[in-house]
Scaffold this active site. Structure first.
Site, short mmCIF file in Angstrom:
data_model
loop_
_atom_site.label_atom_id
_atom_site.label_comp_id
_atom_site.label_asym_id
_atom_site.label_seq_id
_atom_site.Cartn_x
_atom_site.Cartn_y
_atom_site.Cartn_z
N HIS A 153 45.36 42.51 39.11
CA HIS A 153 45.08 43.74 39.86
C HIS A 153 44.09 44.00 40.09
O HIS A 153 43.48 45.03 41.40
CB HIS A 153 45.60 44.47 38.88
CG HIS A 153 47.06 44.84 38.56
ND1 HIS A 153 47.95 44.02 37.18
CD2 HIS A 153 48.25 44.81 39.32
CE1 HIS A 153 49.24 44.32 37.30
NE2 HIS A 153 49.39 44.49 38.31
N ARG A 161 53.96 40.04 32.81
CA ARG A 161 55.25 39.57 32.50
C ARG A 161 55.07 38.17 31.31
O ARG A 161 55.52 37.84 31.22
CB ARG A 161 56.20 38.63 33.21
CG ARG A 161 56.61 40.42 33.74
CD ARG A 161 58.42 40.33 34.62
NE ARG A 161 59.58 41.62 34.60
CZ ARG A 161 59.32 42.10 35.84
NH1 ARG A 161 58.39 41.17 37.13
NH2 ARG A 161 59.96 42.96 36.01
N LYS A 196 50.89 37.14 45.26
CA LYS A 196 51.55 36.25 44.22
C LYS A 196 53.27 36.96 44.14
O LYS A 196 54.62 36.59 44.75
CB LYS A 196 51.56 36.67 42.90
CG LYS A 196 51.97 35.98 41.47
CD LYS A 196 52.26 36.75 40.60
CE LYS A 196 53.67 37.17 40.69
NZ LYS A 196 54.26 38.00 39.25
N LEU A 256 47.94 46.07 33.56
CA LEU A 256 46.88 45.64 34.72
C LEU A 256 46.28 44.50 34.18
O LEU A 256 46.13 44.45 32.97
CB LEU A 256 45.56 46.31 35.07
CG LEU A 256 45.98 48.24 35.56
CD1 LEU A 256 44.25 48.98 35.58
CD2 LEU A 256 47.26 47.63 37.12
#
Ligand code: PAF
Length: 294
Positions: A38, A188, A150, A34
């Site tokens: 988020h 990522r 996103k 997270l």
């Protein structure tokens, strides 16, 4: 805040909530790792729903064979600690076999929308996303589900899934959360070294350049795409996978942008890390200047 691992228990707890207390349920589906993006969804869910469920499930069916499923960052302890400050009600963190029991064989495909952009380079990705979301929607039966802009194409796929299969839920989409540098927050990003992280800021910078061109009246989709590509070409460490300029709702490829709302989306590799980002361009109905949102 309770952590629930079993789908039966998740369903029965929420059934009780719905029946006895007539409360609205918000679901924030995540794959964990997270970040502030988020958390902005969680905050909105907290404000708009009585009971908030955050699901944490790294969904194997949305990863291709050569993708990062096994190395995807997993740290439930850290995620739980982050959520502790947000007054959520349940974390649903099932093991794989709870979502995909033995002999699992039913998949959901959102045709058309799933085959372009991300779907073209990650075949099967949105089939995995739509399938896991259909399962989560059936377990949680949320009044509202929360997603980030996103993953622009994902939001369109989810909206179509919800409409076509008559899920009784509202899809809420919130703006992309960004670092001060403009880099879109992503789980990522954890793969990036510090220099790579700095390099990655060129992605949003390139999208902003496209936005500026649009604001100055550029309406050729090809030239908008070229603007993004040539900005990114200034950074030799970035390998641009695609930049697309499409209708923001249908993902139809465009030549002339005219007065449509347009999605400029890209995917690029920085070293081994694949990142995506996008920007939405939309004309102001009255007046000459263009209005653009990220
Ligand atoms: O955006 C994600 O993290 C995932 O695609 C989602 C929506 C949780 C489905 O696995």
């Amino acid at each position: 805040m309770e952590i629930i691992n079993r789908r039966q228990r998740m369903s029965s707890v929420l059934r009780r909530v719905r029946r006895e207390e007539e409360k609205t349920i918000g679901l924030v589906p995540t794959m964990g790792a997270l970040h502030e993006g988020h958390l902005s969804l969680v905050r909105e869910a907290r404000q708009r729903c009585d009971v908030v469920v955050v699901s944490i499930f790294v969904n194997p069916t949305q990863f291709g064979a050569n993708e990062d499923f096994t190395r995807y960052p997993r740290d439930l302890t850290r995620d739980t600690a982050m959520l502790a400050d947000y007054n959520i009600d349940y974390i649903f963190a099932p093991p794989v076999e709870e979502i995909y029991p033995k002999n699992f064989s039913t998949y959901v495909t959102v045709e058309g929308l799933s085959e372009q952009l991300e779907g073209a380079v990650r075949p099967g990705h949105f089939r995995g996303v739509a399938t896991v979301l259909a399962i989560l929607f059936n377990i949680v039966r949320p009044d509202r589900v929360f997603f980030g802009q996103k993953d622009a194409q994902q939001t369109l796929v989810v909206k179509r899934l919800v409409r076509d299969l008559a899920f009784d839920t509202e899809v809420v989409v919130l703006p992309t959360a960004r670092e001060e540098t403009g880099l879109a927050l992503s789980s990522r990003n954890a793969y990036l070294s510090e220099p790579e992280r700095r390099t990655a800021t060129a992605l949003y910078h390139a999208l902003r350049t496209a936005k500026a061109a649009y604001a100055n009246g550029e309406r050729s989709a090809r030239r908008i795409a070229e603007t993004v590509a040539s900005e990114i070409a200034n950074e030799p460490e970035i390998r641009l996978e695609y930049v697309s300029v499409t209708d923001a709702e249908t993902l139809e490829k465009l030549d002339k942008l005219d007065d449509r709302t347009v999605l400029v989306a890209l995917a690029a590799y920085i070293g081994k890390t694949r990142l995506i980002d996008n920007i939405v361009l939309s004309p102001v109905k009255h007046g000459a200047r263009a209005m653009v949102e990220a």
